[in-house]
Design a protein around this motif. Structure first.
Motif, PDB file in Angstrom:
ATOM      1  N   LYS A   1       0.839  -1.189   0.000  1.00  0.00           N
ATOM      2  CA  LYS A   1       0.000   0.000   0.000  1.00  0.00           C
ATOM      3  C   LYS A   1       0.877   1.242   0.000  1.00  0.00           C
ATOM      4  CE  LYS A   1      -4.062  -1.904   2.330  1.00  0.00           C
ATOM      5  NZ  LYS A   1      -5.022  -1.734   3.459  1.00  0.00           N
ATOM      6  N   LEU A   2       0.456   2.228  -0.782  1.00  0.00           N
ATOM      7  CA  LEU A   2       1.177   3.488  -0.862  1.00  0.00           C
ATOM      8  C   LEU A   2       0.275   4.630  -0.437  1.00  0.00           C
ATOM      9  CD1 LEU A   2       3.458   4.970  -3.580  1.00  0.00           C
ATOM     10  CD2 LEU A   2       1.254   6.068  -3.198  1.00  0.00           C
ATOM     11  N   ASN A   3       0.831   5.528   0.369  1.00  0.00           N
ATOM     12  CA  ASN A   3       0.166   6.779   0.731  1.00  0.00           C
ATOM     13  C   ASN A   3       1.161   7.908   0.465  1.00  0.00           C
ATOM     14  OD1 ASN A   3      -2.466   5.954   2.138  1.00  0.00           O
ATOM     15  ND2 ASN A   3      -0.952   4.690   3.173  1.00  0.00           N
ATOM     16  N   GLN A   4       0.731   8.903  -0.279  1.00  0.00           N
ATOM     17  CA  GLN A   4       1.630  10.000  -0.631  1.00  0.00           C
ATOM     18  C   GLN A   4       0.911  11.333  -0.535  1.00  0.00           C
ATOM     19  OE1 GLN A   4       4.571   9.522  -3.868  1.00  0.00           O
ATOM     20  NE2 GLN A   4       3.624  11.301  -4.839  1.00  0.00           N
ATOM     21  N   HIS A   5       1.640  12.329  -0.054  1.00  0.00           N
ATOM     22  CA  HIS A   5       1.129  13.697   0.021  1.00  0.00           C
ATOM     23  C   HIS A   5       2.187  14.615  -0.556  1.00  0.00           C
ATOM     24  CE1 HIS A   5       0.379  17.513   2.628  1.00  0.00           C
ATOM     25  NE2 HIS A   5      -0.238  17.623   1.462  1.00  0.00           N
ATOM     26  N   SER A   6       1.823  15.387  -1.557  1.00  0.00           N
ATOM     27  CA  SER A   6       2.760  16.341  -2.139  1.00  0.00           C
ATOM     28  C   SER A   6       2.121  17.720  -2.191  1.00  0.00           C
ATOM     29  CB  SER A   6       3.187  15.900  -3.546  1.00  0.00           C
ATOM     30  OG  SER A   6       2.080  15.921  -4.428  1.00  0.00           O
ATOM     31  N   THR A   7       2.965  18.737  -2.190  1.00  0.00           N
ATOM     32  CA  THR A   7       2.503  20.117  -2.295  1.00  0.00           C
ATOM     33  C   THR A   7       3.273  20.798  -3.419  1.00  0.00           C
ATOM     34  OG1 THR A   7       4.131  20.935  -0.668  1.00  0.00           O
ATOM     35  CG2 THR A   7       1.970  20.231   0.160  1.00  0.00           C
ATOM     36  N   LEU A   8       2.582  21.665  -4.155  1.00  0.00           N
ATOM     37  CA  LEU A   8       3.217  22.396  -5.248  1.00  0.00           C
ATOM     38  C   LEU A   8       2.583  23.774  -5.365  1.00  0.00           C
ATOM     39  CD1 LEU A   8       1.090  22.397  -7.879  1.00  0.00           C
ATOM     40  CD2 LEU A   8       1.775  20.003  -7.964  1.00  0.00           C
ATOM     41  N   HIS A   9       3.208  24.634  -6.144  1.00  0.00           N
ATOM     42  CA  HIS A   9       2.656  25.965  -6.386  1.00  0.00           C
ATOM     43  C   HIS A   9       3.099  26.449  -7.765  1.00  0.00           C
ATOM     44  CE1 HIS A   9       6.738  27.204  -5.114  1.00  0.00           C
ATOM     45  NE2 HIS A   9       6.502  28.319  -5.794  1.00  0.00           N
ATOM     46  N   TRP A  10       2.409  27.477  -8.246  1.00  0.00           N
ATOM     47  CA  TRP A  10       2.794  28.115  -9.505  1.00  0.00           C
ATOM     48  C   TRP A  10       3.856  29.161  -9.225  1.00  0.00           C
ATOM     49  CZ3 TRP A  10       2.743  27.647 -14.536  1.00  0.00           C
ATOM     50  CH2 TRP A  10       3.029  28.772 -15.324  1.00  0.00           C
ATOM     51  N   SER A  11       4.975  29.093  -9.943  1.00  0.00           N
ATOM     52  CA  SER A  11       6.070  30.039  -9.770  1.00  0.00           C
ATOM     53  C   SER A  11       6.055  31.068 -10.896  1.00  0.00           C
ATOM     54  CB  SER A  11       7.423  29.311  -9.775  1.00  0.00           C
ATOM     55  OG  SER A  11       8.484  30.234  -9.894  1.00  0.00           O
ATOM     56  N   PRO A  12       5.770  32.340 -10.612  1.00  0.00           N
ATOM     57  CA  PRO A  12       5.800  33.361 -11.663  1.00  0.00           C
ATOM     58  C   PRO A  12       7.213  33.580 -12.193  1.00  0.00           C
ATOM     59  CG  PRO A  12       5.454  34.368  -9.518  1.00  0.00           C
ATOM     60  CD  PRO A  12       5.329  32.890  -9.316  1.00  0.00           C
ATOM     61  N   GLN A  13       8.231  33.314 -11.366  1.00  0.00           N
ATOM     62  CA  GLN A  13       9.609  33.474 -11.825  1.00  0.00           C
ATOM     63  C   GLN A  13       9.967  32.399 -12.853  1.00  0.00           C
ATOM     64  OE1 GLN A  13       8.821  33.298  -8.485  1.00  0.00           O
ATOM     65  NE2 GLN A  13       8.891  35.526  -8.126  1.00  0.00           N
ATOM     66  N   ARG A  14       9.575  31.168 -12.560  1.00  0.00           N
ATOM     67  CA  ARG A  14       9.839  30.061 -13.475  1.00  0.00           C
ATOM     68  C   ARG A  14       8.811  29.998 -14.615  1.00  0.00           C
ATOM     69  NH1 ARG A  14      14.612  26.845 -12.924  1.00  0.00           N
ATOM     70  NH2 ARG A  14      15.044  26.514 -10.720  1.00  0.00           N
ATOM     71  N   GLN A  15       7.654  30.595 -14.386  1.00  0.00           N
ATOM     72  CA  GLN A  15       6.518  30.435 -15.284  1.00  0.00           C
ATOM     73  C   GLN A  15       6.179  28.950 -15.455  1.00  0.00           C
ATOM     74  OE1 GLN A  15       4.417  32.996 -17.255  1.00  0.00           O
ATOM     75  NE2 GLN A  15       5.032  33.659 -15.201  1.00  0.00           N
TER      76      GLN A  15
END
Length: 277
Positions: free
Chosen positions: A106-120
């Protein structure tokens, strides 16, 4: 067969998230306000900004997507992904179970991300992955310097990575960016993927549009293939009529023949939201 759960979970954490991210809100409101101010001063500059990168005022669609996993045509497991948005940031939760012969994991995963205006582009903030069963283990990672650096801790051991060419991303951020690239009509794209013990450079190419049978009927889908890897074949199909979500993925390598398909979806959006189509 002992390696099958490991490979399957690696694919789940990588290509299954192509199902995930909303590309509806891509730039913070502060940047939008700045664009509006500059428009009066120099309207010609506004024309250089792709309309696909202009945000809606609200991006609060939450998504639940359920997939089945097959090995040689046999049902061996499933995974569910829940995507929760807060403006330009997202929390993504993955739960998966794989059964192969007498083994179960069994796998449980939590990830977080965001939009970077610098990287576009989308950038990973962190992820935490837990596997129980045959391949018990825990991996966590944090990403800094706008994706230029990462620190991975696996079973108590820490490793640091850095990259100047592209941001280091987890599978969720890659999937979000790939989906956006497809929506913008791009034909080729590449990413730096953070593995538990290393970083890898992946290349993809749009093959074209195909009509495929799905759980939602025959759909037109955009096929994407991994390239520059002669020992394997990874193909992904995204359906524009289903929010540009991943509806099928296949992976073939030596004795492996894996397939995942979307079987159900639930997308909840506030009635007062405005979205880019």
């Amino acid at each position: 067969m002992r390696l099958l759960p490991v490979i399957t979970f690696s694919l789940v954490s990588f290509f299954s998230t192509a199902i995930n991210a909303n590309a509806d809100t891509l730039v913070p409101s502060s940047l939008v306000n700045n664009i509006s101010i500059q428009q009066n001063k120099a309207s010609t500059k506004i024309k250089t900004i792709p309309t696909e990168l202009l945000p809606s005022k609200n991006n609060q669609c939450n998504k639940t997507l359920n997939y089945k996993i097959f090995f040689e045509g046999h049902d061996i497991g499933n995974y569910q992904r829940n995507i929760v948005w807060n403006g330009t940031q997202a929390n993504i939760y993955t739960n998966s179970t794989v059964n192969v012969l007498i083994t179960k994991a069994k796998l449980n995963q939590h990830s977080t991300l965001h939009w970077s205006p610098q990287r576009q582009s989308f950038v990973t903030d962190s992820f935490e992955r837990n596997i129980k069963g045959l391949m018990t283990g825990k991996v966590s990672a944090t990403f800094t310097d706008n994706g230029a650096k990462s620190t991975v801790i696996e079973d108590g051991k820490s490793r640091q990575f850095s990259e100047t060419l592209l941001p280091i991303l987890d599978g969720d951020a890659i999937a979000a960016q790939m989906r956006l690239d497809i929506m913008q009509g791009k034909k080729n794209f590449d990413f730096i993927l953070q593995n538990s013990d290393d970083i890898s450079h992946y290349y993809f190419k749009v093959i074209g549009e195909e009509t495929i049978a799905t759980n939602f009927g025959d759909l037109k889908a955009i096929r994407i293939d991994q390239i520059k890897k002669s020992d394997r074949q990874l193909s992904l199909w995204f359906a524009p009529s289903i929010d540009y979500q991943l509806v099928r993925a296949t992976y073939k390598r030596k004795l492996l023949n894996l397939k995942t398909v979307l079987i159900s979806k639930k997308i909840n959006c506030p009635t007062n939201s405005v979205f880019i189509k």
